[in-house]
Write a protein that holds these residues in place. Structure first.
Motif, PDB file in Angstrom:
ATOM      1  N   ASN A  56       0.828  -1.337  -0.020  1.00  0.00           N
ATOM      2  CA  ASN A  56       0.082   0.137   0.057  1.00  0.00           C
ATOM      3  C   ASN A  56       0.759   1.345   0.047  1.00  0.00           C
ATOM      4  OD1 ASN A  56       0.730   0.587   2.684  1.00  0.00           O
ATOM      5  ND2 ASN A  56      -0.537  -0.967   3.297  1.00  0.00           N
ATOM      6  N   ILE A  57       0.387   2.375   0.179  1.00  0.00           N
ATOM      7  CA  ILE A  57       1.081   3.800  -0.011  1.00  0.00           C
ATOM      8  C   ILE A  57       1.855   3.885   1.049  1.00  0.00           C
ATOM      9  CG2 ILE A  57      -0.229   5.093  -1.760  1.00  0.00           C
ATOM     10  CD1 ILE A  57      -1.591   6.470   0.471  1.00  0.00           C
ATOM     11  N   SER A  58       1.628   3.096   2.267  1.00  0.00           N
ATOM     12  CA  SER A  58       2.613   3.394   3.456  1.00  0.00           C
ATOM     13  C   SER A  58       3.739   2.320   3.280  1.00  0.00           C
ATOM     14  CB  SER A  58       1.756   2.928   4.665  1.00  0.00           C
ATOM     15  OG  SER A  58       0.638   3.726   4.806  1.00  0.00           O
ATOM     16  N   ASN A  59       3.753   1.449   2.635  1.00  0.00           N
ATOM     17  CA  ASN A  59       4.989   0.362   2.726  1.00  0.00           C
ATOM     18  C   ASN A  59       5.747   0.141   1.395  1.00  0.00           C
ATOM     19  OD1 ASN A  59       3.355  -1.434   1.227  1.00  0.00           O
ATOM     20  ND2 ASN A  59       2.693  -2.533   3.145  1.00  0.00           N
ATOM     21  N   ALA A  60       5.187   1.097   0.364  1.00  0.00           N
ATOM     22  CA  ALA A  60       5.787   0.549  -0.912  1.00  0.00           C
ATOM     23  C   ALA A  60       7.100   0.919  -1.113  1.00  0.00           C
ATOM     24  CB  ALA A  60       4.941   1.380  -2.097  1.00  0.00           C
ATOM     25  N   ASN A  61       7.352   2.251  -0.425  1.00  0.00           N
ATOM     26  CA  ASN A  61       8.716   2.646  -0.350  1.00  0.00           C
ATOM     27  C   ASN A  61       9.906   1.574   0.061  1.00  0.00           C
ATOM     28  OD1 ASN A  61       8.929   5.329  -1.132  1.00  0.00           O
ATOM     29  ND2 ASN A  61       8.363   6.253   0.622  1.00  0.00           N
ATOM     30  N   ASP A  62       9.656   0.945   1.082  1.00  0.00           N
ATOM     31  CA  ASP A  62      10.280  -0.438   1.694  1.00  0.00           C
ATOM     32  C   ASP A  62      10.638  -1.006   0.599  1.00  0.00           C
ATOM     33  OD1 ASP A  62      10.560   1.043   3.944  1.00  0.00           O
ATOM     34  OD2 ASP A  62       8.723  -0.034   4.818  1.00  0.00           O
ATOM     35  N   VAL A  63       9.492  -1.692  -0.289  1.00  0.00           N
ATOM     36  CA  VAL A  63       9.637  -2.585  -1.342  1.00  0.00           C
ATOM     37  C   VAL A  63      10.714  -2.067  -2.387  1.00  0.00           C
ATOM     38  CG1 VAL A  63       8.440  -4.036  -3.118  1.00  0.00           C
ATOM     39  CG2 VAL A  63       7.502  -3.498  -0.898  1.00  0.00           C
ATOM     40  N   ILE A  64      10.771  -0.685  -2.766  1.00  0.00           N
ATOM     41  CA  ILE A  64      11.344  -0.166  -3.794  1.00  0.00           C
ATOM     42  C   ILE A  64      12.867  -0.171  -3.208  1.00  0.00           C
ATOM     43  CG2 ILE A  64      12.214   1.728  -5.221  1.00  0.00           C
ATOM     44  CD1 ILE A  64       9.405   0.475  -6.093  1.00  0.00           C
ATOM     45  N   LYS A  65      12.957   0.341  -1.759  1.00  0.00           N
ATOM     46  CA  LYS A  65      14.266   0.487  -1.175  1.00  0.00           C
ATOM     47  C   LYS A  65      15.007  -0.943  -1.026  1.00  0.00           C
ATOM     48  CE  LYS A  65      13.552   4.081   2.130  1.00  0.00           C
ATOM     49  NZ  LYS A  65      13.011   4.283   3.033  1.00  0.00           N
ATOM     50  N   ALA A  66      14.431  -2.161  -1.196  1.00  0.00           N
ATOM     51  CA  ALA A  66      14.865  -3.270  -1.034  1.00  0.00           C
ATOM     52  C   ALA A  66      15.467  -3.765  -2.389  1.00  0.00           C
ATOM     53  CB  ALA A  66      13.675  -4.275  -0.272  1.00  0.00           C
ATOM     54  N   GLY A  67      15.176  -3.239  -3.540  1.00  0.00           N
ATOM     55  CA  GLY A  67      15.956  -3.495  -4.832  1.00  0.00           C
ATOM     56  C   GLY A  67      14.764  -3.881  -5.846  1.00  0.00           C
ATOM     57  N   ALA A  68      13.382  -3.464  -5.662  1.00  0.00           N
ATOM     58  CA  ALA A  68      12.253  -3.817  -6.673  1.00  0.00           C
ATOM     59  C   ALA A  68      12.225  -2.697  -7.559  1.00  0.00           C
ATOM     60  CB  ALA A  68      10.900  -4.085  -5.970  1.00  0.00           C
ATOM     61  N   ASP A  69      12.064  -3.119  -8.821  1.00  0.00           N
ATOM     62  CA  ASP A  69      11.946  -1.886  -9.802  1.00  0.00           C
ATOM     63  C   ASP A  69      10.417  -1.369  -9.653  1.00  0.00           C
ATOM     64  OD1 ASP A  69      14.507  -2.229 -11.470  1.00  0.00           O
ATOM     65  OD2 ASP A  69      13.715  -4.409 -11.075  1.00  0.00           O
ATOM     66  N   GLY A  70       9.467  -2.008  -9.120  1.00  0.00           N
ATOM     67  CA  GLY A  70       8.185  -1.656  -9.145  1.00  0.00           C
ATOM     68  C   GLY A  70       7.204  -2.364  -8.134  1.00  0.00           C
TER      69      GLY A  70
END
Ligand code: TZP
Ligand code: MG
Length: 219
Positions: A177-191
């Motif tokens: 969701n919009i609260s955790n999306a940043n953490d997924v990208i920071k971990a190395g995901a492209d999207g």
């Protein structure tokens, strides 16, 4: 046509909307239209679960959604259904570990965009070997959108994959969701790929805009 270019794949994976008719409480055509207006970069038609449309009705909905995607130039991807993907000449196909074998899926769709779900380092390596263009990795967080979801991997698992030398485009999935999306990208995901955080929203356009703003801020 040649296989998809890796940079192009990373770009289209930014905000990956996934939905079928069971994920929405109003026509999916309308929801998709709004999510696209909010900036979704790719759409996957995932017609699954109790009450999911079958045969002709499924195909008719798929064709309408494909038209919407074509109108704005975003890729239209079919989940699981190799036959439908081929029949519609979809831009791509996404398969899970229990679905069509990756090699067969690749053969069926030629140079189309091929995504494969991976939950372990081995699955990820095998998928890449067998011709996957990108990996769907999750669940990142608990989800209610998939009955048979694997145990939660968390964004750390994307970091693990990157450290294991898996450098192909990756999209995180599950409970994003919009609260955790940043953490997924920071971990190395492209999207990030998202069902309920967009499909179950009253104002999906504005939520999509918020997702995209965050993702762009990090790229
Ligand atoms: N695969 C792993 S989790 C999931 C799928 C299809 C469901 C994602 O849905 P949501 O609502 O974004 O958690
Ligand atoms: Mg599947």
């Amino acid at each position: 046509m040649a296989r998809w270019n890796e940079e192009e794949i990373r770009r289209v994976l930014s905000l990956y909307f996934i939905a079928g008719s069971v994920n929405v409480t109003r026509p999916l055509d309308n929801v998709l239209h709004e999510v696209i207006n909010g900036g979704a970069t790719i759409f996957q038609f995932r017609e699954k679960g109790e009450g999911a449309l079958k045969t002709d009705q499924k195909e008719q909905l798929a064709r309408r959604l494909q038209k919407l995607c074509r109108g704005v130039g975003i890729p239209f991807i079919v989940n699981d259904d190799v036959e439908l993907a081929v029949k519609l000449n979809a831009d791509g196909l996404h398969v899970g570990q229990d679905d069509a074998a990756t090699e067969q899926a690749r053969q069926a769709i030629g140079d189309g965009l091929l995504g494969v779900s991976a939950h372990t380092v081995n699955e990820a390596k095998e998928a890449v070997q067998a011709g996957a263009d990108y990996l769907g990795v999750g669940p990142m967080y608990p989800t209610t959108s998939k009955d048979d979801a694997e145990s939660v991997r968390g964004p750390e698992f994307i970091r693990t994959l990157r450290e294991a030398g898996i450098l192909v485009p990756i999209v995180g999935i599950g409970g994003i969701n919009i609260s955790n999306a940043n953490d997924v990208i920071k971990a190395g995901a492209d999207g990030v790929s998202v069902i309920s955080a967009l499909a179950a929203e009253d104002e999906p356009q504005s939520v999509a805009e918020q997702f995209l703003k965050q993702i762009k801020a990090q790229s």
